[in-house]
Motif scaffolding. Sequence first.
Motif, short mmCIF file in Angstrom:
data_model
loop_
_atom_site.label_atom_id
_atom_site.label_comp_id
_atom_site.label_asym_id
_atom_site.label_seq_id
_atom_site.Cartn_x
_atom_site.Cartn_y
_atom_site.Cartn_z
N TRP A 115 0.85 -1.18 0.00
CA TRP A 115 0.00 0.00 0.00
C TRP A 115 0.89 1.23 0.00
O TRP A 115 2.09 1.14 0.22
CB TRP A 115 -0.92 -0.01 1.23
N THR A 116 0.27 2.39 -0.22
CA THR A 116 1.03 3.64 -0.11
C THR A 116 0.57 4.38 1.14
O THR A 116 -0.55 4.17 1.63
CB THR A 116 0.81 4.57 -1.33
N GLU A 117 1.43 5.24 1.63
CA GLU A 117 1.08 6.04 2.81
C GLU A 117 -0.16 6.89 2.51
O GLU A 117 -1.02 7.07 3.37
CB GLU A 117 2.27 6.93 3.19
N GLU A 118 -0.27 7.37 1.27
CA GLU A 118 -1.43 8.19 0.89
C GLU A 118 -2.72 7.37 0.95
O GLU A 118 -3.74 7.87 1.41
CB GLU A 118 -1.24 8.76 -0.53
N GLN A 119 -2.66 6.10 0.50
CA GLN A 119 -3.85 5.24 0.57
C GLN A 119 -4.27 5.04 2.02
O GLN A 119 -5.45 5.14 2.34
CB GLN A 119 -3.57 3.87 -0.05
N LEU A 120 -3.30 4.73 2.87
CA LEU A 120 -3.58 4.51 4.29
C LEU A 120 -4.20 5.76 4.90
O LEU A 120 -5.22 5.69 5.58
CB LEU A 120 -2.29 4.12 5.03
N GLN A 121 -3.59 6.91 4.65
CA GLN A 121 -4.10 8.16 5.21
C GLN A 121 -5.51 8.46 4.73
O GLN A 121 -6.38 8.83 5.51
CB GLN A 121 -3.17 9.33 4.86
N GLN A 122 -5.74 8.27 3.43
CA GLN A 122 -7.07 8.56 2.88
C GLN A 122 -8.14 7.66 3.49
O GLN A 122 -9.21 8.13 3.88
CB GLN A 122 -7.06 8.41 1.35
N ILE A 123 -7.85 6.37 3.58
CA ILE A 123 -8.84 5.42 4.13
C ILE A 123 -9.15 5.76 5.59
O ILE A 123 -10.31 5.86 5.97
CB ILE A 123 -8.33 3.96 3.98
N ILE A 124 -8.11 5.96 6.40
CA ILE A 124 -8.34 6.25 7.83
C ILE A 124 -9.02 7.60 8.00
O ILE A 124 -9.98 7.72 8.76
CB ILE A 124 -7.01 6.17 8.64
N SER A 125 -8.56 8.61 7.28
CA SER A 125 -9.17 9.96 7.39
C SER A 125 -10.64 9.92 7.03
O SER A 125 -11.49 10.42 7.75
CB SER A 125 -8.47 10.95 6.47
N THR A 126 -10.94 9.30 5.89
CA THR A 126 -12.33 9.21 5.44
C THR A 126 -13.19 8.43 6.43
O THR A 126 -14.29 8.86 6.77
CB THR A 126 -12.38 8.57 4.04
N ALA A 127 -12.66 7.32 6.88
CA ALA A 127 -13.43 6.47 7.80
C ALA A 127 -13.73 7.20 9.11
O ALA A 127 -14.85 7.11 9.64
CB ALA A 127 -12.65 5.19 8.11
N LEU A 128 -12.76 7.92 9.64
CA LEU A 128 -12.95 8.57 10.94
C LEU A 128 -13.73 9.87 10.86
O LEU A 128 -14.19 10.37 11.87
CB LEU A 128 -11.59 8.79 11.62
N ASN A 129 -13.88 10.39 9.64
CA ASN A 129 -14.63 11.64 9.49
C ASN A 129 -16.05 11.43 8.99
O ASN A 129 -16.73 12.36 8.62
CB ASN A 129 -13.89 12.58 8.53
N GLN A 130 -16.51 10.19 9.01
CA GLN A 130 -17.88 9.90 8.56
C GLN A 130 -18.89 10.48 9.52
O GLN A 130 -18.77 10.39 10.70
CB GLN A 130 -18.10 8.40 8.47
#
Length: 130
Positions: A115-130
Amino acid sequence: MCDTAIICVDDEMPILKVLKEQLQRCFGNKYIYEVAQSAEEAWVVIDELEEEDIKILAIVSDWLMPNVKGDVFLTQVHKRFPEIVTVMLTGQADEAAIERARQQANLYACLHKPWTEEQLQQIISTALNQ
């Protein structure tokens, strides 16, 4: 002190180290970052955090681990803590395991190795900001 946590579970310590470093770079000291090398160890971490009144926001778990596979572990987590965001990390999960996790663990995302750091950040950011 921070009262929210993200847990990473993988049987390979180098992967855990990278995940933790990437999360810390992305989110700084906003969260507590815990790691576990198995589902059994993760339950110990979960129980300790719960005793300390620290809310677990997300769990990123590998799929292929000894004893308990990631989809089974995340399903168990979801049954006990339906509010925790579940993310499966995999290099080799079959589609049936991913679909099972979607159905039974309310899987938020599947992150494929490498994975890329950007993918990880995007998934976690999006998930936690729902």
